[in-house]
Design an enzyme around this catalytic site. Structure first.
Site, PDB file in Angstrom:
ATOM      1  N   ARG A 233      51.518  65.140  48.143  1.00  0.00           N
ATOM      2  CA  ARG A 233      52.327  64.217  47.351  1.00  0.00           C
ATOM      3  C   ARG A 233      53.591  63.892  48.141  1.00  0.00           C
ATOM      4  O   ARG A 233      54.122  64.751  48.864  1.00  0.00           O
ATOM      5  CB  ARG A 233      52.712  64.832  46.002  1.00  0.00           C
ATOM      6  CG  ARG A 233      51.608  64.769  44.960  1.00  0.00           C
ATOM      7  CD  ARG A 233      51.248  63.335  44.587  1.00  0.00           C
ATOM      8  NE  ARG A 233      50.194  63.226  43.584  1.00  0.00           N
ATOM      9  CZ  ARG A 233      48.894  63.095  43.866  1.00  0.00           C
ATOM     10  NH1 ARG A 233      48.476  63.077  45.114  1.00  0.00           N
ATOM     11  NH2 ARG A 233      48.023  62.960  42.891  1.00  0.00           N
ATOM     12  N   GLU A 262      55.764  54.614  46.698  1.00  0.00           N
ATOM     13  CA  GLU A 262      54.419  54.080  46.939  1.00  0.00           C
ATOM     14  C   GLU A 262      54.219  52.767  46.206  1.00  0.00           C
ATOM     15  O   GLU A 262      54.818  52.541  45.154  1.00  0.00           O
ATOM     16  CB  GLU A 262      53.358  55.089  46.466  1.00  0.00           C
ATOM     17  CG  GLU A 262      53.392  56.396  47.249  1.00  0.00           C
ATOM     18  CD  GLU A 262      52.175  57.283  47.020  1.00  0.00           C
ATOM     19  OE1 GLU A 262      51.353  56.973  46.139  1.00  0.00           O
ATOM     20  OE2 GLU A 262      52.036  58.278  47.759  1.00  0.00           O
ATOM     21  N   HIS A 281      47.871  56.221  50.473  1.00  0.00           N
ATOM     22  CA  HIS A 281      47.337  57.143  49.452  1.00  0.00           C
ATOM     23  C   HIS A 281      45.832  56.915  49.235  1.00  0.00           C
ATOM     24  O   HIS A 281      45.382  56.666  48.113  1.00  0.00           O
ATOM     25  CB  HIS A 281      48.109  56.978  48.132  1.00  0.00           C
ATOM     26  CG  HIS A 281      48.010  58.181  47.235  1.00  0.00           C
ATOM     27  ND1 HIS A 281      49.024  58.606  46.428  1.00  0.00           N
ATOM     28  CD2 HIS A 281      46.988  59.058  47.010  1.00  0.00           C
ATOM     29  CE1 HIS A 281      48.654  59.671  45.742  1.00  0.00           C
ATOM     30  NE2 HIS A 281      47.422  59.966  46.079  1.00  0.00           N
TER      31      HIS A 281
HETATM   32  C1  MLT Z   1      44.341  62.696  43.274  1.00  0.00           C
HETATM   33  O1  MLT Z   1      45.317  63.346  42.885  1.00  0.00           O
HETATM   34  O2  MLT Z   1      43.206  62.929  42.864  1.00  0.00           O
HETATM   35  C2  MLT Z   1      44.548  61.641  44.304  1.00  0.00           C
HETATM   36  O3  MLT Z   1      45.878  61.369  44.464  1.00  0.00           O
HETATM   37  C3  MLT Z   1      43.671  60.452  44.128  1.00  0.00           C
HETATM   38  C4  MLT Z   1      44.201  59.358  43.301  1.00  0.00           C
HETATM   39  O4  MLT Z   1      44.568  59.558  42.164  1.00  0.00           O
HETATM   40  O5  MLT Z   1      44.240  58.245  43.771  1.00  0.00           O
END
Ligand code: MLT
Length: 316
Positions: A233, A262, A281
């Site tokens: 993160r 983001e 991401h």
């Molecule tokens: C997640 O936490 O699973 C990832 O960040 C994937 C997303 O939510 O895009």
């Protein structure tokens, strides 16, 4: 069920949900936008990129369940969810392999300067002699957060012939021995991992304890020849501290799939540096992972619908 799909999900899953339920799709909306459409919804399906805040939850009196199509919960007001008794369903498994594989794409991209090579060659510059990289094999892979994703990164590291060390917040002797069997050495603190690593990757959730944990002090422990990947993160890595470490050549390079800011139009403060790779991401963004997540979402919603039917049956 009355469902709000607040983030992109697998198209076949969306079609399956539409066939049996009342589905509203509003992707990546602001809190105001979500608050507007959530008023009569019983279920919200979401990923990162939206904020399921108190304001959004307060606007949804009929909400019974939240489905996190992935893993992280940092964009959700958990206190309100618990206080309201809203059920929370996560689907962390399928994305883990995709995230682990992107971690390696980024390690390799850094080690072999793939992005720079591509950019130079597109401009006609044959930079063969300038692009001497390093191998991954026989290097030390340091994993900060050996959970589900970190463990998979470790397995890939072993397959690549790397020495793997890692740390994790809560660990038991049983877990240490299990990881040792998999070729991952668990050490008591993350500072040791960062100091040992030629390639370090971060796999911890964002919370009060981890916010800014990779800052000046942590980066100062790393070798000047080391590479860092943050695929966890954005707030876990202090981007300005990382910028300083890279400019002052206290670190060889970094790749970030997650960012403090983001979304469309946001530019990382690290974007000006040549020894940095930035991706938007996309850790879990493979069709395979999203299809598998989708299968589980359909099952979760079917279960919720069955529960609803049962509670609506009035005994004779
Ligand atoms: C997640 O936490 O699973 C990832 O960040 C994937 C997303 O939510 O895009």
């Amino acid at each position: 069920m009355r469902i709000l799909v607040a983030s992109p999900i697998d198209p076949a899953t969306l079609a399956a949900l539409r066939a049996d339920h009342d589905v509203v799709e509003r992707l990546g909306a602001s809190e105001d936008g979500l608050a507007e459409v959530v008023t009569d919804r019983q279920v919200v399906i979401f990923r990162s990129g939206v904020s399921i805040s108190r304001r959004v939850l307060d606007a949804a009196p009929a909400l019974r369940a939240l489905v996190r199509a992935g893993s992280g919960l940092d964009n959700l007001d958990l206190d309100t969810v618990q206080a309201r008794g809203i059920s929370l369903h996560r689907v962390p498994g399928p994305g883990a392999q995709a995230v682990a594989e992107l971690t390696f794409a980024l390690f390799l991209g850094l080690a072999r300067r793939v992005v720079v090579a591509d950019q130079l060659l597109r401009r006609g510059h044959w930079a063969k002699s300038e692009l001497v990289g390093v191998n991954l094999t026989e290097k030390t892979l340091g994993i900060v957060g050996v959970g589900s994703i970190g463990g998979r990164v470790g397995a890939l590291g072993r397959a690549w012939g790397m020495n793997v060390v890692g740390c994790v917040d809560h660990w038991s002797e049983e877990r240490r021995l299990q990881l040792a069997t998999d070729g991952i050495e668990l050490v008591p603190d993350c500072a040791t991992v960062l100091a040992a690593a030629d390639f370090a990757s971060i796999h911890v959730p964002l919370n009060d304890a981890t916010r800014g944990m990779i800052g000046d002090a942590a980066l100062a422990r790393m070798r000047p020849t080391a590479y860092l990947v943050n695929i966890a993160r954005g707030g876990v890595v202090d981007e300005m501290a990382l910028h300083r470490a890279l400019v002052e050549e206290r670190l060889a390079g970094a790749a970030l799939d997650v960012h403090v800011r983001e979304g469309e139009g946001k530019i990382s403060p690290l974007a000006e540096l040549p020894n940095v790779i930035l991706t938007p991401h996309i850790g879990a963004a493979t069709s395979d992972a999203q299809r598998q997540i989708g299968v589980q979402i359909v099952e979760i919603i079917a279960g919720l619908a069955r529960d609803q039917e049962r509670t609506q049956v009035v005994p004779a």
